[in-house]
Design an enzyme around this catalytic site. Structure first.
Site, PDB file in Angstrom:
ATOM      1  CE  LYS A 174      -1.856   2.970   2.101  1.00  0.00           C
ATOM      2  NZ  LYS A 174      -1.647   4.441   1.801  1.00  0.00           N
ATOM      3  N   GLY A 226       7.317   6.171   7.062  1.00  0.00           N
ATOM      4  CA  GLY A 226       6.446   7.335   6.900  1.00  0.00           C
ATOM      5  C   GLY A 226       6.440   8.183   8.150  1.00  0.00           C
ATOM      6  CB  SER A 227       4.120  10.792   9.310  1.00  0.00           C
ATOM      7  OG  SER A 227       2.938  10.082   9.609  1.00  0.00           O
ATOM      8  N   GLY A 231       2.922   5.916  11.693  1.00  0.00           N
ATOM      9  CA  GLY A 231       3.722   4.743  12.051  1.00  0.00           C
ATOM     10  C   GLY A 231       3.334   4.184  13.407  1.00  0.00           C
ATOM     11  CD  GLU A 248      13.436   5.371   8.163  1.00  0.00           C
ATOM     12  OE1 GLU A 248      13.646   6.244   9.040  1.00  0.00           O
ATOM     13  OE2 GLU A 248      13.283   5.615   6.964  1.00  0.00           O
ATOM     14  CB  CYS A 282      13.417  10.047   6.915  1.00  0.00           C
ATOM     15  SG  CYS A 282      14.199   8.777   5.979  1.00  0.00           S
ATOM     16  CD  GLU A 380      10.457  14.089  10.022  1.00  0.00           C
ATOM     17  OE1 GLU A 380       9.359  13.556  10.233  1.00  0.00           O
ATOM     18  OE2 GLU A 380      11.413  13.505   9.477  1.00  0.00           O
TER      19      GLU A 380
END
Ligand code: UN1
Length: 491
Positions: A174, A226-227, A231, A248, A282, A380
């Site tokens: 996905k 992802g974020s 996550g 991650e 990232c 971030e």
């Protein structure tokens, strides 16, 4: 021309069960470039069913043969590199040089993981009894679910699907809703390389499809990039039903520049790491921790360089920095300018939208006077925004570097070998660079971060196999008789 995307399930390109769709927008022109099916629970069910069915055969194909299909994937990627790079630039905005690099990472990974088909190393060890042999081998886990971001829409998925496939698993993927078209083009490469039907399945869509995958009872492993917010939500859902998860997530990476640094080297690296990919990596550098003595000269050179960056549509060869991925990202980055000013930081360069008719463009931005603990120093932002923090010493620099919720990448510029080795020892990130920016990790080494960046797993290198295999310990007794002095009843 607007492309019509479909899911790829059981070797067929199919529409959503619901018939619902969503648009993929070019972030530089705001044109619709593709319409894709919005996957939901029933699409995920079908994809997992197809993967489960294909697994019974795929796991029995010898790993070297599976590896050969990955070599073919590498070859076709090489052949289509330019087309894939252009489509990627159109769909998510980064400049052509960067999208070519993205495809190249997948090529590198396909060769590397193709080679794992002939390694996949386990080990043997001596055993206690006579005429008995022991070994630990890597076994496939079944169906794995991959949820991936838009910023590296070919490279990051390749880090997951290539090790998963060579190890004998089947995949349901996905991708981000910002990149359905490039995802479908990537899947087509596997189909053309001869991957059997059902081994790799694609379901496009948003959070609903991802959440369905995370909790599906027939999915053993989830690998997510992802974020942090998404996550952690995926992790919680998947862990509640006993799945293994690889995460991650965010980063707040810093470059430390010591007074004795090679100035021009540092300037180039900071410029590239902070503003390359519009700061949307990232691994991007979002903090510059600089020793007092070199700060004035360094900032002057950096500011001059940042102002020169040509912002625009990444398909044009002279453009050096593309747009942010979407309006939401633009609003988020812009909102941090107020946060910075309220907290007492000062905009040295940039600080606002670039002057363009269309597109989600933001200027390369340097914030000076940032203090450790300020929001722009901790959170971030995921845009071309560099916060500058002044320090007195190496100890202070390392302390500032380590004092965030994330721990992906860090870097130090120094010509002093003692300082460099102290930094290697004391920087608590998953990746450390000496005299190099915070980006540019190569696929043969473990990739991932400490603290809030992940959950202790690593991607890339041979460690990638840990996410997608189980250990099977095997004992072979060839004595031909019952041996009583076993470990469990030894006196
Ligand atoms: C990411 O931003 O998720 O090290 C990956 C780098 C690239 C990968 C970045 N090779 O910057």
């Amino acid at each position: 021309m607007v492309q019509q995307i479909r899911h790829f399930i059981g070797g067929e390109w199919v529409n959503s069960a619901s018939g619902e769709t969503f648009e993929s927008i070019n972030p530089a022109t705001e044109e619709v470039i593709a319409i894709a099916p919005k996957g939901d629970v029933s699409d995920i069910d079908k994809a997992v069913e197809a993967a489960k069915k294909a697994y019974t055969q795929w796991r029995l194909i010898p790993a070297p043969r599976r590896g050969e299909i990955l070599y073919e994937v590498a070859r076709i990627l090489q052949e289509r590199k330019e087309d894939l790079a252009r489509l990627m630039t159109q769909e998510m905005g980064k400049i052509l040089a960067e999208t070519r690099g993205d495809v190249q990472e997948a090529i590198d990974m396909a060769y590397y993981m193709g080679g794992e088909g002939r390694r996949m190393q386990g080990y043997t060890a001596p055993v206690e009894m006579p005429n008995k042999f022991g070994m630990a081998i890597r076994d496939s886990v079944g169906v794995v679910g991959l949820i991936t971001p838009w910023n590296f829409p070919v490279a990051v998925p390749s880090w997951k699907m290539l090790p998963a496939l060579v190890a004998g698993n089947c995949v349901v993927w996905k991708p981000s809703e910002d990149t359905p078209a490039i995802s479908a083009a990537f899947v087509q490469v596997f189909a053309d390389a001869g991957l059997p039907a059902g081994v790799l399945n694609l379901v496009t869509g948003a959070g609903e499809a991802g959440a369905a995958l995370a909790v599906h009872p027939n999915v053993r492993v989830i690998s997510f990039t992802g974020s942090t917010a998404t996550g952690l939500s995926v992790y919680t859902k998947a862990a509640a039903v006993g799945k293994k998860v690889t995460l991650e997530m965010g980063g707040k990476n810093a470059i430390i520049v010591m007074d004795d640094a090679n100035l021009s080297l540092a300037v180039d690296a900071i410029n590239w790491s902070a503003f390359g990919t519009t700061g949307q990596r990232c691994t991007a550098t979002s903090r510059l921790i600089v020793q007092k003595g070199i700060k004035p000269k360094l900032l002057e050179a950096l500011a001059e360089k940042a102002k020169m960056i040509k912002v625009g549509y990444g398909i044009q060869p002279d453009v050096q920095m593309g747009p942010l991925v979407n309006m939401k990202a633009l609003n988020k980055v812009a909102s941090y300018m107020d946060v910075a000013k309220t907290d007492g930081a000062r905009v040295l360069v940039g600080g606002g939208r670039a002057d363009m008719d269309k597109g989600f463009f933001f200027l390369p931005t340097i914030l000076d006077g940032v203090k450790q603990g300020m929001r722009v120093e901790q959170e971030e932002i995921f845009g071309p925004v560099l916060s500058v923090i002044e320090v007195e010493s190496l100890e202070e620099a390392i302390h500032v570097n380590n004092s965030t919720a994330y721990g992906l990448s860090s870097s130090i510029f120094t010509e002093n070998v003692n300082a460099a080795f102290r930094a290697i020892r004391d920087l608590t990130t998953g990746i450390v660079y000496i005299n190099h920016g915070t980006t540019g990790a190569e696929i043969q080494f473990p990739f991932g971060g400490t603290r809030g960046t992940g959950n202790g797993m690593r991607e890339a290198g041979a460690s990638a196999l840990d996410s997608f295999t189980e250990w099977k310990s095997v004992y072979v007794d060839f004595s031909g008789q019952l041996q009583r002095a076993q470990i469990d009843n030894r006196e």
